[in-house]
Design a protein around this motif. Structure first.
Motif, PDB file in Angstrom:
ATOM      1  N   CYS A   1      52.436  56.424 -63.012  1.00 39.46           N
ATOM      2  CA  CYS A   1      51.394  56.269 -64.017  1.00 39.46           C
ATOM      3  C   CYS A   1      50.168  55.670 -63.332  1.00 39.46           C
ATOM      4  O   CYS A   1      50.229  55.279 -62.157  1.00 39.46           O
ATOM      5  CB  CYS A   1      51.857  55.386 -65.184  1.00 39.46           C
ATOM      6  N   CYS A   2      49.063  55.593 -64.071  1.00 36.73           N
ATOM      7  CA  CYS A   2      47.814  55.031 -63.531  1.00 36.73           C
ATOM      8  C   CYS A   2      47.463  55.697 -62.202  1.00 36.73           C
ATOM      9  O   CYS A   2      47.327  55.034 -61.163  1.00 36.73           O
ATOM     10  CB  CYS A   2      47.908  53.516 -63.380  1.00 36.73           C
ATOM     11  N   VAL A   3      47.316  57.010 -62.229  1.00 36.47           N
ATOM     12  CA  VAL A   3      47.080  57.806 -61.031  1.00 36.47           C
ATOM     13  C   VAL A   3      45.585  58.005 -60.841  1.00 36.47           C
ATOM     14  O   VAL A   3      44.839  58.226 -61.806  1.00 36.47           O
ATOM     15  CB  VAL A   3      47.794  59.166 -61.129  1.00 36.47           C
ATOM     16  N   GLU A   4      45.147  57.923 -59.599  1.00 36.94           N
ATOM     17  CA  GLU A   4      43.752  58.187 -59.268  1.00 36.94           C
ATOM     18  C   GLU A   4      43.503  59.688 -59.189  1.00 36.94           C
ATOM     19  O   GLU A   4      44.311  60.430 -58.630  1.00 36.94           O
ATOM     20  CB  GLU A   4      43.376  57.543 -57.929  1.00 36.94           C
ATOM     21  N   LYS A   5      42.377  60.103 -59.733  1.00 38.49           N
ATOM     22  CA  LYS A   5      41.976  61.502 -59.628  1.00 38.49           C
ATOM     23  C   LYS A   5      41.144  61.738 -58.378  1.00 38.49           C
ATOM     24  O   LYS A   5      41.252  62.783 -57.732  1.00 38.49           O
ATOM     25  CB  LYS A   5      41.187  61.900 -60.874  1.00 38.49           C
ATOM     26  N   TYR A   6      40.307  60.775 -58.045  1.00 34.28           N
ATOM     27  CA  TYR A   6      39.512  60.805 -56.822  1.00 34.28           C
ATOM     28  C   TYR A   6      39.799  59.526 -56.041  1.00 34.28           C
ATOM     29  O   TYR A   6      39.956  58.450 -56.634  1.00 34.28           O
ATOM     30  CB  TYR A   6      38.018  60.913 -57.129  1.00 34.28           C
ATOM     31  N   VAL A   7      39.845  59.643 -54.741  1.00 39.79           N
ATOM     32  CA  VAL A   7      40.221  58.513 -53.890  1.00 39.79           C
ATOM     33  C   VAL A   7      39.190  57.398 -54.027  1.00 39.79           C
ATOM     34  O   VAL A   7      37.988  57.616 -53.858  1.00 39.79           O
ATOM     35  CB  VAL A   7      40.339  58.965 -52.421  1.00 39.79           C
ATOM     36  N   GLY A   8      39.666  56.203 -54.360  1.00 35.52           N
ATOM     37  CA  GLY A   8      38.815  55.029 -54.424  1.00 35.52           C
ATOM     38  C   GLY A   8      38.094  54.807 -55.733  1.00 35.52           C
ATOM     39  O   GLY A   8      37.387  53.805 -55.871  1.00 35.52           O
ATOM     40  N   GLU A   9      38.247  55.688 -56.729  1.00 34.71           N
ATOM     41  CA  GLU A   9      37.518  55.545 -57.989  1.00 34.71           C
ATOM     42  C   GLU A   9      38.336  54.892 -59.090  1.00 34.71           C
ATOM     43  O   GLU A   9      37.854  54.725 -60.199  1.00 34.71           O
ATOM     44  CB  GLU A   9      37.013  56.909 -58.463  1.00 34.71           C
TER      45      GLU A   9
ATOM     46  N   VAL B   1      43.062  72.427 -58.357  1.00 32.07           N
ATOM     47  CA  VAL B   1      42.939  71.681 -57.109  1.00 32.07           C
ATOM     48  C   VAL B   1      41.745  70.742 -57.224  1.00 32.07           C
ATOM     49  O   VAL B   1      40.623  71.180 -57.500  1.00 32.07           O
ATOM     50  CB  VAL B   1      42.768  72.623 -55.906  1.00 32.07           C
ATOM     51  N   ILE B   2      41.981  69.453 -57.027  1.00 30.87           N
ATOM     52  CA  ILE B   2      40.939  68.437 -57.098  1.00 30.87           C
ATOM     53  C   ILE B   2      40.768  67.849 -55.707  1.00 30.87           C
ATOM     54  O   ILE B   2      41.699  67.263 -55.149  1.00 30.87           O
ATOM     55  CB  ILE B   2      41.294  67.338 -58.114  1.00 30.87           C
ATOM     56  N   ASP B   3      39.596  68.014 -55.141  1.00 28.71           N
ATOM     57  CA  ASP B   3      39.342  67.541 -53.785  1.00 28.71           C
ATOM     58  C   ASP B   3      38.429  66.323 -53.802  1.00 28.71           C
ATOM     59  O   ASP B   3      38.869  65.191 -53.723  1.00 28.71           O
ATOM     60  CB  ASP B   3      38.729  68.677 -52.960  1.00 28.71           C
ATOM     61  N   THR B   4      37.152  66.528 -53.927  1.00 28.88           N
ATOM     62  CA  THR B   4      36.180  65.439 -53.994  1.00 28.88           C
ATOM     63  C   THR B   4      35.186  65.752 -55.094  1.00 28.88           C
ATOM     64  O   THR B   4      34.992  66.910 -55.479  1.00 28.88           O
ATOM     65  CB  THR B   4      35.424  65.272 -52.659  1.00 28.88           C
ATOM     66  N   ARG B   5      34.563  64.713 -55.595  1.00 31.00           N
ATOM     67  CA  ARG B   5      33.578  64.894 -56.646  1.00 31.00           C
ATOM     68  C   ARG B   5      32.327  65.546 -56.078  1.00 31.00           C
ATOM     69  O   ARG B   5      31.803  65.132 -55.043  1.00 31.00           O
ATOM     70  CB  ARG B   5      33.224  63.547 -57.278  1.00 31.00           C
TER      71      ARG B   5
END
Length: 313
Positions: free
Chosen positions: A193-201, A293-297
């Motif tokens: 749970c509480c998963v990040e979608k983008y690294v560091g956000e 696929v989610i890479d970077t914003r």
């Protein structure tokens, strides 16, 4: 016939004189007038709170706004109710919101980042609290000289020690509920749970009461996560996640019981509003969307304009 014409001219003169009165009256003395129309109410809302000028305000939809300080704190923050109004214009854009019991906002830290090398960050759970601004329970944890709020999982208890690590080993670790690790460090099939979608956000997936996601497989340096809606996302292996399920899983089964309780929660009567179609010829059951696929914003960069000077003959 003549009487109708005279009545129309009278209404036109009154409306034009009212507009001239509003335009000529200074802003400071505008609040002393009463019953001068909808424009006065809208202007008074913006001028009273001054959300556009004061720094630190952040809107959460059209329900409330919170004023955040410059540094993180565990103190209860001031909260202003919007009652369905737009925070910039003051116009009412969402119906059914307004009123409710007075509440304070708890600043929850959604970024659980630990050291990538060496021992993990170990923190102790001091309290498990109720949060009036969210459906899940929150935990007050402390490590060293810092304390913060996080979203609690189902098995968290006062006095437990939880760890946070950013290291991704070659072999998957043995997960413990409440700990936070990158997706690449967890074994396949872990409940998270509480998963990040983008690294560091910070976490944005499976953060409400009783929600959870599953790490279904790994493909190279990507991790496939199944969300509560059964849709699958391909995330980077550096995205942080908490092991376990969000607390207060009975939230969806609670019975409201009375109309007055809805008013306490900040919801107004909903009679006569739009209703979703149901029944045999209503909502259709469609297949799930494909893997996303989610890479970077993506950040839009404005192209610089080039100027050329032509020779003058």
């Amino acid at each position: 016939m003549m009487q109708n014409v005279l009545n129309g001219l009278a209404r036109l003169c009154v409306s034009s004189s009212r507009n001239v009165l509003i335009q000529n009256v200074p802003e400071k003395s505008l609040s002393t007038f009463v019953n001068i129309g909808h424009y006065h109410q809208q202007y008074r809302f913006i001028n009273k709170h001054a959300y556009q000028t004061e720094p630190g305000w952040k809107a959460f939809g059209n329900k409330w706004m919170v004023k955040f300080p410059e540094q993180y704190t565990i103190k209860k923050l001031r909260l202003e109710k919007l009652a369905g109004r737009d925070p910039l214009t003051g116009k009412r854009v969402v119906g059914g919101l307004g009123g409710g019991h007075k509440k304070k906002y708890r600043w929850v830290d959604n970024c659980r980042h630990g050291p990538k090398e060496g021992p993990p960050l170990v923190e102790k759970i001091l309290q498990i609290q109720y949060d009036p601004c969210r459906s899940a329970r929150i935990a007050l944890i402390a490590g060293g000289d810092k304390a913060r709020y996080i979203i609690a999982t189902t098995s968290m208890k006062v006095g437990d020690l939880i760890s946070t690590s950013g290291h991704i080993p070659r072999i998957a670790i043995r997960p413990k509920e409440g700990d936070a690790h990158p997706l690449g460090a967890l074994p396949v099939g872990t409940e998270i749970c509480c998963v990040e979608k983008y690294v560091g956000e910070g976490s944005s997936i499976a953060v409400v009461a009783g929600s959870r996601a599953f790490l279904v497989r790994k493909v190279g340096d990507r991790c496939i996560v199944q969300m509560p809606s059964k849709q699958e996302l391909s995330l980077k292996q550096e995205c942080m996640a908490t092991v376990g399920r969000v607390s207060n899983e009975e939230h969806s089964s609670h019975h409201i019981g009375s109309a007055q309780r809805l008013r306490w929660l900040g919801f107004r009567p909903r009679s006569g509003l739009w209703h979703r179609k149901d029944g045999r010829h209503g909502r259709k059951i469609r297949p799930l969307p494909p893997l996303k696929v989610i890479d970077t914003r993506k950040v839009e960069v404005e192209s610089a304009a080039s100027l050329t000077v032509g020779a003058i003959c």
